[in-house]
Design an enzyme around this catalytic site. Structure first.
Site, short mmCIF file in Angstrom:
data_model
loop_
_atom_site.label_atom_id
_atom_site.label_comp_id
_atom_site.label_asym_id
_atom_site.label_seq_id
_atom_site.Cartn_x
_atom_site.Cartn_y
_atom_site.Cartn_z
N TYR A 143 19.89 -54.92 -53.59
CA TYR A 143 20.13 -54.33 -54.14
C TYR A 143 18.43 -53.53 -54.50
O TYR A 143 18.28 -52.07 -53.83
CB TYR A 143 20.19 -54.69 -55.80
N ARG A 150 37.08 -45.68 -48.93
CA ARG A 150 38.30 -46.00 -49.25
C ARG A 150 38.87 -44.60 -50.21
O ARG A 150 38.16 -43.86 -50.58
CB ARG A 150 38.71 -47.56 -50.25
N ASP A 192 32.88 -44.96 -43.08
CA ASP A 192 32.17 -46.28 -42.69
C ASP A 192 30.55 -45.52 -42.04
O ASP A 192 30.79 -45.44 -40.97
CB ASP A 192 32.59 -47.33 -41.80
N GLY A 214 33.99 -43.41 -55.75
CA GLY A 214 32.72 -44.30 -56.48
C GLY A 214 32.65 -43.61 -57.47
O GLY A 214 32.71 -42.51 -57.88
N GLN A 215 31.88 -44.17 -58.22
CA GLN A 215 31.59 -43.44 -59.97
C GLN A 215 31.23 -42.64 -59.50
O GLN A 215 31.49 -40.92 -60.49
CB GLN A 215 31.17 -44.37 -60.89
N ASP A 219 34.80 -41.49 -47.56
CA ASP A 219 34.49 -42.79 -48.37
C ASP A 219 35.00 -43.48 -47.55
O ASP A 219 36.15 -43.43 -46.87
CB ASP A 219 34.89 -42.95 -49.67
P1 NAD Z 1 30.02 -47.24 -56.27
O1 NAD Z 1 30.11 -48.39 -56.50
O2 NAD Z 1 30.83 -46.67 -57.57
O3 NAD Z 1 30.57 -46.19 -55.24
C1 NAD Z 1 29.68 -46.34 -53.68
C2 NAD Z 1 30.97 -46.13 -53.26
O4 NAD Z 1 30.38 -46.57 -51.45
C3 NAD Z 1 32.49 -47.11 -53.61
O5 NAD Z 1 33.65 -45.79 -53.33
C4 NAD Z 1 32.21 -47.77 -51.66
O6 NAD Z 1 33.70 -47.62 -51.20
C5 NAD Z 1 31.82 -46.50 -50.74
N1 NAD Z 1 30.96 -47.53 -50.12
C6 NAD Z 1 31.35 -48.92 -49.94
N2 NAD Z 1 30.41 -49.25 -48.66
C7 NAD Z 1 30.65 -48.31 -47.29
C8 NAD Z 1 30.60 -47.66 -46.37
N3 NAD Z 1 29.95 -48.41 -45.75
N4 NAD Z 1 30.89 -46.94 -46.09
C9 NAD Z 1 31.14 -45.48 -47.38
N5 NAD Z 1 31.87 -45.95 -48.42
C10 NAD Z 1 31.93 -47.06 -48.30
O7 NAD Z 1 28.91 -46.89 -56.28
P2 NAD Z 1 28.22 -45.38 -57.85
O8 NAD Z 1 28.16 -46.06 -58.65
O9 NAD Z 1 29.03 -44.09 -57.27
O10 NAD Z 1 26.91 -45.22 -57.13
C11 NAD Z 1 26.52 -44.19 -55.93
C12 NAD Z 1 24.77 -44.30 -55.00
O11 NAD Z 1 24.26 -44.03 -56.69
C13 NAD Z 1 24.31 -45.60 -54.42
O12 NAD Z 1 23.84 -45.60 -53.76
C14 NAD Z 1 24.37 -46.58 -56.00
O13 NAD Z 1 22.98 -47.12 -55.84
C15 NAD Z 1 23.00 -45.15 -56.68
N6 NAD Z 1 23.08 -45.54 -58.15
C16 NAD Z 1 24.17 -45.56 -59.16
C17 NAD Z 1 23.62 -46.23 -60.09
C18 NAD Z 1 24.74 -45.98 -61.35
O14 NAD Z 1 24.20 -46.62 -62.21
N7 NAD Z 1 25.96 -45.42 -60.73
C19 NAD Z 1 22.38 -45.86 -60.72
C20 NAD Z 1 21.07 -45.72 -60.01
C21 NAD Z 1 22.12 -45.32 -58.52
C1 VAH Z 2 23.28 -51.01 -61.06
N1 VAH Z 2 23.85 -48.85 -62.07
O1 VAH Z 2 23.34 -51.81 -62.19
C2 VAH Z 2 23.47 -49.18 -61.01
C3 VAH Z 2 22.12 -49.08 -61.04
C4 VAH Z 2 19.73 -48.50 -62.48
C5 VAH Z 2 21.03 -49.73 -62.40
O2 VAH Z 2 21.02 -48.98 -59.88
O3 VAH Z 2 23.51 -51.47 -60.08
#
Ligand code: NAD
Ligand code: VAH
Length: 309
Positions: free
Chosen positions: A138, A34, A49, A9-10, A32
């Site tokens: 969420y 994927r 998973d 993921g990101q 992951d």
């Molecule tokens: P993303 O959606 O880009 O990546 C999440 C990854 O989790 C994906 O690659 C997906 O394939 C994987 N995934 C989904 N279900 C799964 C499962 N059952 N088992 C294993 N993998 C699984 O999200 P991100 O932006 O990289 O965020 C990562 C974490 O950071 C999350 O918990 C998110 O809530 C938190 N977060 C992100 C942000 C943001 O802005 N990016 C902000 C606040 C919190």
């Molecule tokens: C979302 N980028 O929009 C995430 C994050 C603070 C926002 O949790 O869901």
């Protein structure tokens, strides 16, 4: 061995690079559901998973994992469309990881979000300890996750650490279905087409952070002495806040012809329920948190990288 979940993921793409830079390919297991779009030669990948406890437990046991960066999750916009999936991945996944970490004596990093806050939370300079009554599934899963962190820390002495990320802006991997995705999409559309239709209003102001600072916060928090960590739910952290209109104007200073229009959709209500700015003084005090990038530096650096792509 270090285990990263949700690593395609990101955040995972950039965190994996940072951890491998520090520790080498042999010490980081990237997992992951994927595989990432670009797989790096020499890196250790596996499918995991996190909703399956047996799989989580087995991968930790067989790889002698000592630290877990648990990033697997479903973001806010996808979570509103698929609340059962959000609960399953975000709550059962966190519970499985924490229980396995407890069984195998691992340290854990897990990201929460400013989505734990809601319409009843003070919107400006939101304090560390305040009302957490989110309006989204969420947000509900993140509040639950934070309470699970606190429970395991107090009852099992689990060393689990967490930050409440704002929206993260990056160029290596696309955002994964959140309410803050506009702040990334705008850069790519500005460079590719010169226009962007933003899904929140011009005035919508949100806390954001550039990815290098997000990665730095994770590494700094995990490097800190255990006795300095006084928050066992999740730390507020902040870098800068801007409105969609202010970001568009900042991009226009580099791309004068860029045109941004606004067509709010269901994500507007989510954005409106979140804080506009965050008080991160506790993180600054406890583990010297301080971001490197301001808005201007972030915009220049993002455009440089997006143009290269
Ligand atoms: P993303 O959606 O880009 O990546 C999440 C990854 O989790 C994906 O690659 C997906 O394939 C994987 N995934 C989904 N279900 C799964 C499962 N059952 N088992 C294993 N993998 C699984 O999200 P991100 O932006 O990289 O965020 C990562 C974490 O950071 C999350 O918990 C998110 O809530 C938190 N977060 C992100 C942000 C943001 O802005 N990016 C902000 C606040 C919190
Ligand atoms: C979302 N980028 O929009 C995430 C994050 C603070 C926002 O949790 O869901």
């Amino acid at each position: 061995m270090i285990l990263i979940t949700g690593a395609s993921g990101q955040i995972g793409i950039d965190l994996a690079d940072a951890l491998v830079d520090r520790l080498g390919d042999n010490n980081v297991l990237v997992t992951d559901l994927r595989m990432p779009e670009k797989m790096r030669p020499g890196r250790k990948y596996d499918i995991l998973d996190v909703t399956f406890m047996e799989s989580v437990d087995r991968i930790i046991r067989t790889n002698e994992v000592h630290t877990i960066y648990h990033l697997a999750g479903i973001l806010s916009a996808t979570g509103e469309r698929h609340p059962d999936l959000a609960w399953s991945v975000n709550v059962n996944g966190v519970r499985n990881v924490m229980e396995a970490a407890h069984n195998h004596k691992c340290r854990v990093f897990w990201p929460s979000s400013i989505a734990v806050f809601g319409p009843t939370t003070p919107k400006m300079n939101t304090p560390q300890e305040t009302v957490t009554e989110p309006g989204t599934m969420y947000g509900a899963t993140k509040v639950t996750g934070e309470l699970l962190c606190k429970f395991h820390a107090s009852h099992h002495n689990l060393d689990v650490r967490s930050v409440r990320f704002p929206g993260i802006i990056s160029h290596s991997a696309p955002p994964g279905g959140g309410t803050t995705d506009w702040a990334v999409d705008m850069f790519f559309q500005a460079v590719e087409t010169g226009t962007y239709e933003c899904f929140v209003t011009e005035e919508t102001r949100m806390p954001m952070m550039y990815m290098p600072d997000a990665v730095k916060s994770i590494l700094d928090l995990m490097d800190s002495p255990k006795e300095d960590i006084t928050v066992r739910t999740s730390y507020n952290i902040a870098a800068f806040s801007f409105s969609a209109g202010e970001l568009a104007a900042a991009i226009q200073r580099h791309i004068p012809g860029f045109v941004c229009t606004y067509k709010p959709d269901f994500r507007q209500d989510i954005a409106d329920s979140w804080p506009s700015s965050i008080d991160d003084s506790r993180a600054r005090r406890d583990w010297n948190w301080s971001p490197d990038f301001g808005l201007k530096e972030m915009v220049s650096d993002m455009l440089k990288h997006v143009r290269l792509k």
